[in-house]
Structures are given as structure tokens and as C-alpha cells.
Design a protein around this motif. Structure first.
Motif, PDB file in Angstrom:
ATOM      1  N   MET A  88       0.862  -1.192   0.000  1.00 51.15           N
ATOM      2  CA  MET A  88       0.000   0.000   0.000  1.00 51.15           C
ATOM      3  C   MET A  88       0.886   1.225   0.000  1.00 51.15           C
ATOM      4  O   MET A  88       1.607   1.402   0.973  1.00 51.15           O
ATOM      5  N   PRO A  89       0.881   2.093  -0.994  1.00 48.63           N
ATOM      6  CA  PRO A  89       0.106   1.913  -2.216  1.00 48.63           C
ATOM      7  C   PRO A  89       0.779   0.895  -3.127  1.00 48.63           C
ATOM      8  O   PRO A  89       1.978   0.646  -3.005  1.00 48.63           O
ATOM      9  N   TYR A  93      -0.416   2.925  -8.314  1.00 45.45           N
ATOM     10  CA  TYR A  93      -0.574   4.251  -7.699  1.00 45.45           C
ATOM     11  C   TYR A  93       0.695   5.076  -7.872  1.00 45.45           C
ATOM     12  O   TYR A  93       0.643   6.285  -8.090  1.00 45.45           O
ATOM     13  N   GLN A  96       0.790   6.199 -11.386  1.00 51.44           N
ATOM     14  CA  GLN A  96      -0.146   7.327 -11.529  1.00 51.44           C
ATOM     15  C   GLN A  96       0.515   8.627 -11.086  1.00 51.44           C
ATOM     16  O   GLN A  96       0.416   9.657 -11.765  1.00 51.44           O
ATOM     17  N   ALA A  97       1.209   8.568  -9.945  1.00 53.89           N
ATOM     18  CA  ALA A  97       1.874   9.767  -9.416  1.00 53.89           C
ATOM     19  C   ALA A  97       2.988  10.217 -10.367  1.00 53.89           C
ATOM     20  O   ALA A  97       3.123  11.411 -10.653  1.00 53.89           O
ATOM     21  N   ASN A 103      -7.021  11.238 -10.514  1.00 55.43           N
ATOM     22  CA  ASN A 103      -8.338  10.587 -10.377  1.00 55.43           C
ATOM     23  C   ASN A 103      -8.662   9.417 -11.294  1.00 55.43           C
ATOM     24  O   ASN A 103      -9.825   9.068 -11.443  1.00 55.43           O
ATOM     25  N   CYS A 104      -7.670   8.821 -11.932  1.00 54.98           N
ATOM     26  CA  CYS A 104      -7.994   7.584 -12.644  1.00 54.98           C
ATOM     27  C   CYS A 104      -8.094   6.454 -11.618  1.00 54.98           C
ATOM     28  O   CYS A 104      -7.832   6.654 -10.432  1.00 54.98           O
ATOM     29  N   MET A 105      -8.491   5.274 -12.042  1.00 54.63           N
ATOM     30  CA  MET A 105      -8.598   4.140 -11.115  1.00 54.63           C
ATOM     31  C   MET A 105      -7.309   3.328 -11.199  1.00 54.63           C
ATOM     32  O   MET A 105      -6.807   3.074 -12.286  1.00 54.63           O
ATOM     33  N   CYS A 106      -6.774   2.945 -10.045  1.00 55.46           N
ATOM     34  CA  CYS A 106      -5.520   2.184 -10.003  1.00 55.46           C
ATOM     35  C   CYS A 106      -5.717   0.872  -9.244  1.00 55.46           C
ATOM     36  O   CYS A 106      -6.314   0.858  -8.168  1.00 55.46           O
TER      37      CYS A 106
ATOM     38  N   ALA B 111      -5.475  -2.609  -3.439  1.00 55.19           N
ATOM     39  CA  ALA B 111      -6.024  -1.288  -3.758  1.00 55.19           C
ATOM     40  C   ALA B 111      -6.298  -0.528  -2.461  1.00 55.19           C
ATOM     41  O   ALA B 111      -7.288   0.187  -2.350  1.00 55.19           O
ATOM     42  N   GLY B 112      -5.406  -0.728  -1.489  1.00 46.87           N
ATOM     43  CA  GLY B 112      -5.532  -0.011  -0.219  1.00 46.87           C
ATOM     44  C   GLY B 112      -6.707  -0.517   0.598  1.00 46.87           C
ATOM     45  O   GLY B 112      -7.296  -1.570   0.314  1.00 46.87           O
ATOM     46  N   CYS B 113      -7.074   0.265   1.624  1.00 53.56           N
ATOM     47  CA  CYS B 113      -8.125  -0.106   2.571  1.00 53.56           C
ATOM     48  C   CYS B 113      -9.462  -0.350   1.878  1.00 53.56           C
ATOM     49  O   CYS B 113     -10.320  -1.042   2.411  1.00 53.56           O
ATOM     50  N   ILE B 180     -14.941   4.659  -8.789  1.00 52.83           N
ATOM     51  CA  ILE B 180     -13.695   4.425  -8.040  1.00 52.83           C
ATOM     52  C   ILE B 180     -12.622   5.376  -8.567  1.00 52.83           C
ATOM     53  O   ILE B 180     -12.433   5.476  -9.781  1.00 52.83           O
ATOM     54  N   LYS B 181     -11.964   6.079  -7.659  1.00 53.30           N
ATOM     55  CA  LYS B 181     -10.945   7.052  -8.055  1.00 53.30           C
ATOM     56  C   LYS B 181      -9.699   6.870  -7.187  1.00 53.30           C
ATOM     57  O   LYS B 181      -9.824   6.693  -5.971  1.00 53.30           O
ATOM     58  N   SER B 182      -8.544   6.979  -7.794  1.00 59.50           N
ATOM     59  CA  SER B 182      -7.292   6.864  -7.039  1.00 59.50           C
ATOM     60  C   SER B 182      -6.510   8.170  -7.108  1.00 59.50           C
ATOM     61  O   SER B 182      -6.633   8.926  -8.062  1.00 59.50           O
ATOM     62  N   GLN B 183      -5.738   8.397  -6.076  1.00 59.11           N
ATOM     63  CA  GLN B 183      -4.889   9.593  -6.010  1.00 59.11           C
ATOM     64  C   GLN B 183      -3.495   9.186  -5.534  1.00 59.11           C
ATOM     65  O   GLN B 183      -3.138   9.386  -4.370  1.00 59.11           O
ATOM     66  N   GLY B 184      -2.743   8.591  -6.451  1.00 53.65           N
ATOM     67  CA  GLY B 184      -1.390   8.132  -6.110  1.00 53.65           C
ATOM     68  C   GLY B 184      -0.472   9.277  -5.697  1.00 53.65           C
ATOM     69  O   GLY B 184       0.541   9.055  -5.024  1.00 53.65           O
ATOM     70  N   GLY B 295      -5.771   4.210   2.125  1.00 54.23           N
ATOM     71  CA  GLY B 295      -4.449   4.188   1.496  1.00 54.23           C
ATOM     72  C   GLY B 295      -4.519   3.972   0.001  1.00 54.23           C
ATOM     73  O   GLY B 295      -5.377   3.261  -0.513  1.00 54.23           O
ATOM     74  N   GLY B 296      -3.597   4.602  -0.665  1.00 55.78           N
ATOM     75  CA  GLY B 296      -3.516   4.513  -2.126  1.00 55.78           C
ATOM     76  C   GLY B 296      -3.067   5.835  -2.738  1.00 55.78           C
ATOM     77  O   GLY B 296      -2.055   5.876  -3.364  1.00 55.78           O
ATOM     78  N   LEU B 297      -3.870   6.902  -2.428  1.00 53.37           N
ATOM     79  CA  LEU B 297      -5.214   6.896  -1.891  1.00 53.37           C
ATOM     80  C   LEU B 297      -6.180   6.259  -2.890  1.00 53.37           C
ATOM     81  O   LEU B 297      -5.984   6.377  -4.112  1.00 53.37           O
ATOM     82  N   ASN B 298      -7.210   5.646  -2.351  1.00 48.04           N
ATOM     83  CA  ASN B 298      -8.210   5.014  -3.204  1.00 48.04           C
ATOM     84  C   ASN B 298      -9.576   5.184  -2.555  1.00 48.04           C
ATOM     85  O   ASN B 298      -9.734   4.938  -1.355  1.00 48.04           O
TER      86      ASN B 298
END
Lengths: 306, 306
Positions: A88-89, A93, A96-97, A103-106, B111-113, B180-184, B295-298
Motif C-alpha cells: 500500500m500503495p 498508484y 499514476q503519481a 483521479n484515474c482508477m488504479c 487497492a488499499g483499505c 472508483i478514483k485513485s490519487q497516487g 491508502g492509495g489513496l483510493n
């Protein structure tokens, strides 16, 4: 329901060559023997900078450039790996960073050596139902951190690398067939636990692969109502040449009909199929067959119209 | 395209209770303080036998019994976890072996928590397009192995456990919406690397959760064209009571409208939503909203018609 098209392909192979000459000296073997049992001349190990995320990022950039893809169009990043310790991550992720896509899905996928097939199939499903338009599907491994360098049978096979394939919604609905089967009952044939070393029973893996892979390929061909002779590109997981040649023979194919780059890349688990995809011609209307197999056990086949 | 129905729900909580009294003494705090900042009275730690696969298996058996499901009907096992060190095979493969189900498809998801939401959504997709009929979706964590027992801010929150939900094809197409959205880019708020300890910036996670969770819930409600007042069960990731109450407030809801079992279970990451699902009534035609975050964040939200 939407079809898909492959719009970008990329790879990254690290620069530190592990030659068969080096391994032959280490294990008191000959280069010829290593080539005979594996079909491999070179594997490549990443250095400190070649983390999973950096290798995955470089392969992604290569795929983005190859397809002239707009970064911001990517709405799914899915990574298949078996050699991560980052729970985690996940690697997706971090990619993505590095790409700075908001905001895409990872998602990271663990499904053994054939995880790229699962990742591709999940990405396909999201595009098929219209929830995703463009997916970056990555296979990445740093097996140099997992391999027991005292174990000849695995050390001669495995290397590091990353492959990335970008798939997108196609206006035209194209043929797509997939079949994935797991056999957790035979899990002990090939295992990796973080902090321990990768363990493989080569004889059992060979027997499994030459039996299950032709079977799943024939089942998928049947579903697709396509003859293997009409498949233009056959990309198997690059496990070792002996397994790949035996699979070709069981399918009634000359070994030259089955793509191989293992001689100069080695076996890179989840990265092997997307790396291979960068080295073939994909022509509209032709058929591509991909088949992954290995630890899990997990076996997956996809047939798609390009 | 097929609809889905939830046909079985199960859980497993280990027996070793970690009371707030014990933690209060350890950190020179009061039980009241721990309750005030977390809403938690008890977390539970697994013993040596409570491996991830054993906990996942026990929750699966509970779900199979709950739904009177035929083992052999399960054709997908998908596990969400963040606390594994088993990269190959994944936990899903071990559960397959323990259940002795041949040839189903097995996947582990990182995919985190909120990984359970991703796992559920992937399983839904496979059922929707007809590739899978019955899926066993598991969230499982052994956070006791990941938590730094010297770090008060995480030690008071996290516990072990497993939840399993079985979903199957429904003749009736029912409403289903997911986002579902991620913020790596914000990955460092909450991380876990095998061999290191779990690290959380509680303030940043709080700010993220109370901002992003109401947003994604409102977006999913908009897509579904359903008013939050018409949702019968709202199941959030059981992170801590302060976050959950703040989310409820931002949604204009009394805190009692949002399900909570955190007082007696603790925060079990990927296991928290499927464990919660075992404790609510699901009535045909009613709406269930699930939202995971962390975490992810996701961040992921699913609204479905039961």
C-alpha cells in the motif's frame, strides 16, 4: 458493448546484462548447456534506480509515445506483478503519481506469472461495459530481488523488466475471447513470499505447462471458432524454450510459429507478454493469441481481433 | 447483461481481544480518550493459526453456509488485502485449495483499505458480461503484523479479521452504480511495505476522507438518480468514528443512519465492509450503498439494488 483496440505498446529492460557465460562459470556449467535447457543467452538485472515503479513508468512512457496517447485520457492503470513488497500503495498508484494523472482508477493484481492476462482481461471488461475508455496495462518484475542466486535452476531463467500496453475503446466491436483458470491445489510448484526466495519445482511446472497450456488454448480457439492456423501472432509467456517448443508441438505448430524473444530477454514473469507485444506487428483484422501460465497455478488465454 | 444478487455473507474475527484498557495502560492514556478519538473499544488479533488464508477460508465457509451455496458453483475467488507477504500464490489461490474448488479463476487485489470495493466491482463486471456466475469476494487483513505497536495513533485503530460476500447472477437486472478514483499523488498519507511498519498521517487522512468520501457518494447517487434518503443501508469503511460521523454530517445525515460496528471490531481495512455486510438486513428492492476509502489513496462507492 464496446470493442477494444491496442493503441500503444512499450517496454523497459534494465541495462545490467547477466550473461550465460557469467552463470556458466558460477555454476560450473557450459554456456551451451544453459542455452540448451533454457533457450536464454541474456537476462537483465535492474540497478537501485530500477525500482518496480520506475521500470513500469519507463515502459508506460514508451507505450504512451508509441501510441501518441494523451496522458489525461488514461482512466485505468492496472499493474500485474509478483515481485513487489509494496502492499500500500501498489505500483499502479506510484505510476499514476509519476505520470501525474489525476483521479484515474488504479489496481495492482497478484495472479502469478500470468497476471498480465488477468490485468488485460479486467481492463477489457471495464472498457467493454463503458466504465473505462483508455487503460494502461502493465506487467513489471524485479525478479533479481526474488531469485536465489545459489539455485541454478531458477537463476539461469529469470530477469527484470517491464512491459506496458495501452488499450482503448473501439467503435468497431471486435472478437475477444478469454479463459482463465487457477489451480491453487498445485500452488507449491512455484512460490514467492517476500523475505524468502522464489522456489520452483521445474519438472512439475514443465508437466503442468505442456498439459494445461495447449488445453486452454484449444478451448479458447473453440469458443472463438477460430483455427490456430488463422492466428497471426501467438505470444506465449516466455518461460523457457523447452516449454514453449513443447507447447507448439502439442498444438501441431512449427516452433517458428510461436513468438520468442526469450534468448535476449529471459523469463520476466508478468512482464514477458507485454514486452513481447512491442516486438510483433499488429495488423487490423488479424488475430492475436496471448497465453500466460505459471505460479498460482494460473493459466490464461486471450484471443482478440486487432 | 446480467444483474447480481448477494447470496451469502460471512465473517471471521479472531479471538485475541485487544482492549482499550490494555492500550490505555500501554500509552499512558485513558480508555475514554481512546474511545473519544476512535470510537473503538475492542480490536482482535489473530494467533499463529489465524493466517490470512485461514481467516479468509473461515469467513468463506461462514458465507457459504449463510447462503447455502454449492462450493462447486463458485467460479471466481477474488481477495482484497493489504497485509500479505505472499506474492505467489496469492491468498485467493490458498482459499481455492482449502475449499478444494477446481479450475475457478483466482485473483488477489491490492487497492488499499478500500480494496473490497474494487474486488466487488471486478466480480460484478465478470458476472454482468456473463463470464462468471458466482463469485466469492473476500476482504482479509492481519494488521497486527503490520502495525507499529509503539505508534499510538495506529495501534488504537487496527485489528485483524476477514469478511466474505458471495454474489451471483440474477435473472432480474437490478440497479448497480460504481465509481472508483485513485490519487497516487497523495500515496504517502498511508503506506505499508512488507518488512516495515504501517505509517499513517492521521490528520491528512481525516481531511482527505471527509472531503473525498461525501463527494464520491454524491456523484454515485447522481449517476444512480437515487436520493440518499432512499438508501436503506449505508455501509462506510469502518475507519474511525470521528471520520464516519463527519462524513454523515456532510451528507446531511444523522450519524445513526450510517452503519457502525467499529466499537467492537476496530478498523480492519479491506475486511471492514464485508464484515459489516454480515450485520445488516438486506431486503429485496431496497438500496445498499458501500463506500471504501484509505491508502492509495483510493476511494470507491457502490450503490446497488438488493
Amino acid at each position: 458493448m464496446n470493442g477494444i483496440k491496442i493503441i500503444g505498446r512499450g517496454k523497459y529492460i534494465p541495462k545490467n546484462e547477466i550473461t550465460s557465460k557469467f552463470l556458466a562459470e558460477k555454476f560450473a556449467l557450459t554456456e551451451e548447456y544453459i542455452y540448451k535447457v533454457s533457450g536464454i543467452k541474456s537476462r537483465w538485472y535492474g540497478n537501485k534506480e530500477d525500482t518496480l515503479e520506475n521500470m513500469a513508468y519507463k515502459a508506460s512512457i514508451d507505450a504512451i509515445k508509441n501510441g501518441n496517447v494523451n496522458y489525461e485520457d488514461i482512466d485505468l492503470i492496472i499493474v500485474a506483478t509478483t515481485s513487489s513488497n509494496q502492499m500500500m500503495p501498489g505500483i499502479s498508484y506510484k505510476v499514476q503519481a509519476l505520470l501525474n494523472i489525476g483521479n484515474c482508477m488504479c489496481i495492482d493484481i497478484l495472479a502469478g506469472c500470468s497476471g498480465f492476462i488477468n490485468a488485460f482481461d479486467i481492463a477489457y471488461g471495464y472498457i467493454e461495459v463503458g466504465k473505462v475508455n483508455t487503460a494502461l496495462v502493465i506487467g513489471v518484475e524485479k525478479l533479481s530481488t526474488a531469485v536465489d542466486l545459489k539455485d541454478m535452476s531458477t537463476a539461469i531463467l529469470f530477469g527484470d523488466g517491464a512491459g506496458a500496453t495501452i488499450i482503448a475503446k473501439s467503435e468497431k466491436v471486435k472478437k475477444y475471447y478469454s479463459k482463465i483458470k487457477s489451480q491453487g491445489q498445485e500452488a507449491e510448484y512455484l512460490t514467492y513470499e517476500v523475505g524468502k526466495k522464489l522456489i520452483m519445482d521445474g519438472t512439475k511446472i514443465y508437466k503442468y505447462a505442456v498439459s494445461e497450456v495447449p488445453k486452454i488454448i484449444n478451448e479458447t480457439l473453440n469458443d472463438a471458432k477460430v483455427n490456430i492456423k488463422d492466428i497471426n501472432n501467438i505470444v506465449l509467456h516466455q518461460s523457457n524454450t523447452r516449454i514453449m517448443n513443447s507447447i507448439a508441438k502439442k498444438l501441431g505448430l512449427h516452433k517458428e510459429k510461436v513468438f520468442s524473444n526469450i534468448e535476449n530477454v529471459g523469463n520476466t514473469f508478468c512482464a514477458s507478454i507485454p514486452i513481447a507485444l512491442t516486438e510483433i506487428n499488429l495488423i487490423d483484422g488479424e488475430y492475436l493469441l496471448m497465453c500466460g501460465y505459471g505460479g498460482g497455478l494460473n493459466t490464461g488465454c486471450i484471443i482478440l481481433e486487432i
